[in-house]
Design a protein around this motif. Structure first.
Motif, PDB file in Angstrom:
ATOM      1  N   CYS A  51      16.818 -58.501 129.306  1.00 66.20           N
ATOM      2  CA  CYS A  51      16.115 -59.765 129.354  1.00 66.20           C
ATOM      3  C   CYS A  51      16.276 -60.387 130.739  1.00 66.20           C
TER       4      CYS A  51
ATOM      5  N   VAL B 273      15.999 -63.798 132.704  1.00 70.40           N
ATOM      6  CA  VAL B 273      16.052 -65.212 132.348  1.00 70.40           C
ATOM      7  C   VAL B 273      15.939 -66.043 133.617  1.00 70.40           C
TER       8      VAL B 273
ATOM      9  N   VAL C 132      16.392 -70.017 134.837  1.00 70.90           N
ATOM     10  CA  VAL C 132      16.929 -71.322 134.442  1.00 70.90           C
ATOM     11  C   VAL C 132      16.508 -72.331 135.498  1.00 70.90           C
TER      12      VAL C 132
ATOM     13  N   CYS D   7      28.298 -68.389 134.976  1.00 65.77           N
ATOM     14  CA  CYS D   7      27.472 -67.391 134.299  1.00 65.77           C
ATOM     15  C   CYS D   7      28.151 -66.022 134.342  1.00 65.77           C
TER      16      CYS D   7
ATOM     17  N   VAL E 258      23.052 -60.972 123.992  1.00 67.87           N
ATOM     18  CA  VAL E 258      22.025 -61.620 124.803  1.00 67.87           C
ATOM     19  C   VAL E 258      21.726 -63.014 124.256  1.00 67.87           C
TER      20      VAL E 258
ATOM     21  N   CYS F 182      22.219 -66.489 126.297  1.00 70.73           N
ATOM     22  CA  CYS F 182      21.119 -67.440 126.492  1.00 70.73           C
ATOM     23  C   CYS F 182      21.493 -68.817 125.955  1.00 70.73           C
ATOM     24  N   ASP F 183      22.255 -68.879 124.859  1.00 69.48           N
ATOM     25  CA  ASP F 183      22.739 -70.170 124.361  1.00 69.48           C
ATOM     26  C   ASP F 183      23.605 -70.840 125.419  1.00 69.48           C
TER      27      ASP F 183
ATOM     28  N   LEU G  53      23.476 -70.316 128.677  1.00 71.27           N
ATOM     29  CA  LEU G  53      22.624 -70.664 129.816  1.00 71.27           C
ATOM     30  C   LEU G  53      21.842 -71.959 129.587  1.00 71.27           C
ATOM     31  N   ARG G  54      21.583 -72.312 128.350  1.00 70.01           N
ATOM     32  CA  ARG G  54      20.851 -73.546 128.054  1.00 70.01           C
ATOM     33  C   ARG G  54      21.647 -74.795 128.431  1.00 70.01           C
TER      34      ARG G  54
ATOM     35  N   LEU H 241      14.454 -73.024 130.231  1.00 67.24           N
ATOM     36  CA  LEU H 241      14.966 -71.658 130.229  1.00 67.24           C
ATOM     37  C   LEU H 241      13.828 -70.757 129.793  1.00 67.24           C
TER      38      LEU H 241
ATOM     39  N   GLN I 188      12.665 -66.805 129.071  1.00 63.11           N
ATOM     40  CA  GLN I 188      13.168 -65.471 128.786  1.00 63.11           C
ATOM     41  C   GLN I 188      12.012 -64.486 128.744  1.00 63.11           C
TER      42      GLN I 188
END
Length: 102
Positions: A13, A15, A17, A30, A62, A66-67, A69-70, A81, A83
């Motif tokens: 994925c 991503v 941000v 990160c 993943v 992503c959670d 990264l939010r 965000l 993806q």
């Protein structure tokens, strides 16, 4: 954590941000979180002020990344965000690194 789930599925994925995500330790945070989750890939700043990451791991890994990264690190403000599923790189990714700005 194993980068494969019980079915052996691996996701890739890309991503992006957007928000206040540069100059606040976002990339280092990160990298630490990805390594703790067993995610392979990389993260880098973009010249437009966003941060971009390529993630390789199980669907669960993943999703957990992503959670994170939010929200990111204290001092960051994530406005969006995005993806995108991408094809598996060849050879497969190993480790997780911070790359130079692109």
């Amino acid at each position: 954590m194993d980068p494969q789930d019980e079915n052996g599925a691996i996701e890739h994925c890309l991503v992006r941000v957007r928000g206040v995500v540069q100059g606040v330790g976002f990339r280092d945070g990160c990298m630490r979180r990805a390594r703790a989750l067993g995610i392979a890939g990389w993260v880098r700043n973009r010249r437009d002020g966003s941060v971009e990451a390529l993630l390789q791991g199980s669907p669960q890994q993943v999703a957990q990344m992503c959670d994170w990264l939010r929200h990111g690190v204290p001092g960051a403000r994530v406005d969006a965000l995005e993806q995108t599923a991408v094809p598996a790189p060849s050879p497969p990714l190993e480790g997780f690194d911070v790359l130079p700005t692109a």
